[in-house]
Design an enzyme around this catalytic site. Sequence first.
Site, short mmCIF file in Angstrom:
data_model
loop_
_atom_site.label_atom_id
_atom_site.label_comp_id
_atom_site.label_asym_id
_atom_site.label_seq_id
_atom_site.Cartn_x
_atom_site.Cartn_y
_atom_site.Cartn_z
N ASP A 79 0.86 -1.18 0.00
CA ASP A 79 0.00 0.00 0.00
C ASP A 79 0.89 1.23 0.00
OD1 ASP A 79 -1.69 2.14 0.56
OD2 ASP A 79 -3.04 0.91 1.76
N TYR A 128 -2.84 7.91 -7.41
CA TYR A 128 -4.18 8.40 -7.04
C TYR A 128 -4.63 9.20 -8.25
CZ TYR A 128 -7.76 10.75 -4.18
OH TYR A 128 -8.94 11.23 -3.65
N THR A 129 -5.58 8.66 -9.04
CA THR A 129 -5.91 9.26 -10.33
C THR A 129 -7.30 9.91 -10.36
OG1 THR A 129 -6.71 7.11 -11.09
CG2 THR A 129 -4.44 7.69 -11.67
N THR A 146 1.87 13.27 -15.62
CA THR A 146 0.66 13.72 -16.32
C THR A 146 0.81 15.07 -17.02
OG1 THR A 146 -1.63 14.42 -15.91
CG2 THR A 146 -0.11 14.67 -14.08
N TYR A 188 -4.67 17.29 -8.08
CA TYR A 188 -4.03 16.10 -8.67
C TYR A 188 -2.72 16.49 -9.35
CZ TYR A 188 -3.30 12.50 -12.29
OH TYR A 188 -2.75 11.56 -13.13
N LYS A 238 1.08 15.26 -8.43
CA LYS A 238 1.92 14.54 -9.41
C LYS A 238 3.23 15.30 -9.66
CE LYS A 238 1.08 11.28 -11.50
NZ LYS A 238 1.33 9.83 -11.20
N1 LIG Z 1 -5.78 8.02 -16.31
C1 LIG Z 1 -5.34 9.10 -16.97
O1 LIG Z 1 -6.09 9.73 -17.74
C2 LIG Z 1 -3.92 9.57 -16.81
C3 LIG Z 1 -3.52 10.74 -17.50
C4 LIG Z 1 -2.21 11.17 -17.35
C5 LIG Z 1 -1.33 10.47 -16.56
N2 LIG Z 1 -1.75 9.35 -15.89
C6 LIG Z 1 -0.79 8.65 -15.04
O2 LIG Z 1 -0.56 7.36 -15.61
C7 LIG Z 1 -0.30 6.43 -14.57
C8 LIG Z 1 -1.23 5.23 -14.69
O3 LIG Z 1 -2.57 5.69 -14.57
P1 LIG Z 1 -3.81 4.70 -14.75
O4 LIG Z 1 -4.82 5.44 -15.56
O5 LIG Z 1 -3.34 3.37 -15.19
O6 LIG Z 1 -4.34 4.62 -13.24
P2 LIG Z 1 -5.52 3.73 -12.66
O7 LIG Z 1 -6.16 2.90 -13.72
O8 LIG Z 1 -6.37 4.64 -11.84
O9 LIG Z 1 -4.75 2.72 -11.68
C9 LIG Z 1 -4.14 3.20 -10.53
C10 LIG Z 1 -3.48 2.04 -9.84
O10 LIG Z 1 -2.90 2.54 -8.64
C11 LIG Z 1 -3.31 1.71 -7.57
N3 LIG Z 1 -3.31 2.43 -6.33
C12 LIG Z 1 -4.00 3.52 -5.98
N4 LIG Z 1 -3.74 3.86 -4.71
C13 LIG Z 1 -2.86 2.94 -4.24
C14 LIG Z 1 -2.23 2.73 -3.00
N5 LIG Z 1 -2.46 3.52 -1.93
N6 LIG Z 1 -1.37 1.69 -2.85
C15 LIG Z 1 -1.14 0.86 -3.89
N7 LIG Z 1 -1.71 1.00 -5.10
C16 LIG Z 1 -2.58 2.03 -5.26
C17 LIG Z 1 -4.70 1.26 -7.96
O11 LIG Z 1 -5.09 0.15 -7.18
P3 LIG Z 1 -6.66 -0.19 -6.97
O12 LIG Z 1 -7.13 -0.83 -8.23
O13 LIG Z 1 -6.65 -1.11 -5.80
O14 LIG Z 1 -7.33 1.13 -6.69
C18 LIG Z 1 -4.47 0.94 -9.42
O15 LIG Z 1 -3.87 -0.32 -9.56
C19 LIG Z 1 -0.45 7.20 -13.26
O16 LIG Z 1 0.82 7.64 -12.85
C20 LIG Z 1 -1.30 8.39 -13.64
O17 LIG Z 1 -1.08 9.49 -12.78
C21 LIG Z 1 -3.02 8.87 -16.01
#
Ligand SMILES: NC(=O)c1ccc[n+]([C@@H]2O[C@H](COP(=O)([O-])OP(=O)(O)OC[C@H]3O[C@@H](n4cnc5c(N)ncnc54)[C@H](OP(=O)(O)O)[C@@H]3O)[C@@H](O)[C@H]2O)c1
Length: 323
Positions: free
Chosen positions: A37, A62-63, A102, A126, A130
Amino acid sequence: MKPTILLTGKSGQLGSELNRLLPKLGEVIAPERNELDLRDPEQMRQVMRSTKPQLIVNAAAYTAVDAAETDESNALAVNAEAPRLLAVEAKKIGAMLVHFSTDYVFDGAKKAPYVETDHPNPLNAYGRTKLAGEEAIRNSGVAHLIFRTSWVYATHGRNFLLTILRLATEREELRVVADQVGAPTCALDLAEAATRILAGMIAGDKSQFPSPEPVGTYHMTAAGQTSWYEFATAILEEARRTPQNLPWLASATKGRPLIARRLVPISTEEFPLPARRPTNSVLSNARLKQVFAVALPDWRTQLQRCFSPERTPANFPVAVSSR
Ligand SMILES: NC(=O)c1ccc[n+]([C@@H]2O[C@H](COP(=O)([O-])OP(=O)(O)OC[C@H]3O[C@@H](n4cnc5c(N)ncnc54)[C@H](OP(=O)(O)O)[C@@H]3O)[C@@H](O)[C@H]2O)c1
């Protein structure tokens, strides 16, 4: 010997794709969230010390952009304090850290694609958390790669693609913001590009990993740009020309017909959300191409490939020499 890779966030959009691709490069340890965690520093230290990875790939974050406005301390713990700790521990054991960030670190006021050296100025909580995570990694002195990406979606998880498909089964008219531009990036293309770069680094230096390769911050998004409105229009075009029994599509629509007939472009002001978003989210990928010879496909091509039944990670060719 192949490196031991510690992967966080394996249930997420990006993490689940990386969890399928990274085993081509090394031995992947991908703990469940209750085993690692990111709000639990002691547990993180223990996992780092017991697994002794050569490479840490942090796909967890945390997204929840709007929730972060009223929950900034939790977002900060996951997006900034955890990456800082990963970086410090990685440095101690000589490991490399790969992290994702991001487009929301920028304020969107620039009239051209953002480059890595542009001044960040996040508009929302957010983005602030980041950016703090990026800075903590850079300041730690660890060997690292930070890939800033944007508008991530996948055929699973919570994202714009799946939201539009669901809404299109519920409403005849969809009103979609048309004055924010960015590059919708498929999690699989993102995972492939990151894996390709890591494969090259691992194969490139057989005596030492991490090698003194170009580390730093890189923009990694789909090529091209579009608005949320145009993206929604493209999603429905693709969905209508795709057999509805494509498993992920059938799951997204729950097997119901797409009844949306009209897409109406609206302004950001007409769709107020708790977190402000940048008007321009487009990131230049020129540095990624120049340094690693890697370029992601155009956003429309990525979307089309999502709707293709042949689109599976098994087709991904990674050539890594064994060490
Ligand atoms: N989504 C977007 O549009 C976007 C845009 C720009 C950049 N990004 C970046 O790209 C990366 C990947 O994003 P994504 O869209 O794949 O994210 P996501 O689908 O929201 O997945 C986030 C992951 O982080 C885990 N997580 C959250 N809190 C946690 C904690 N306290 N301890 C351990 N694990 C935790 C979640 O676990 P659970 O499933 O248990 O919650 C999940 O596996 C991130 O760095 C994000 O900031 C995303």
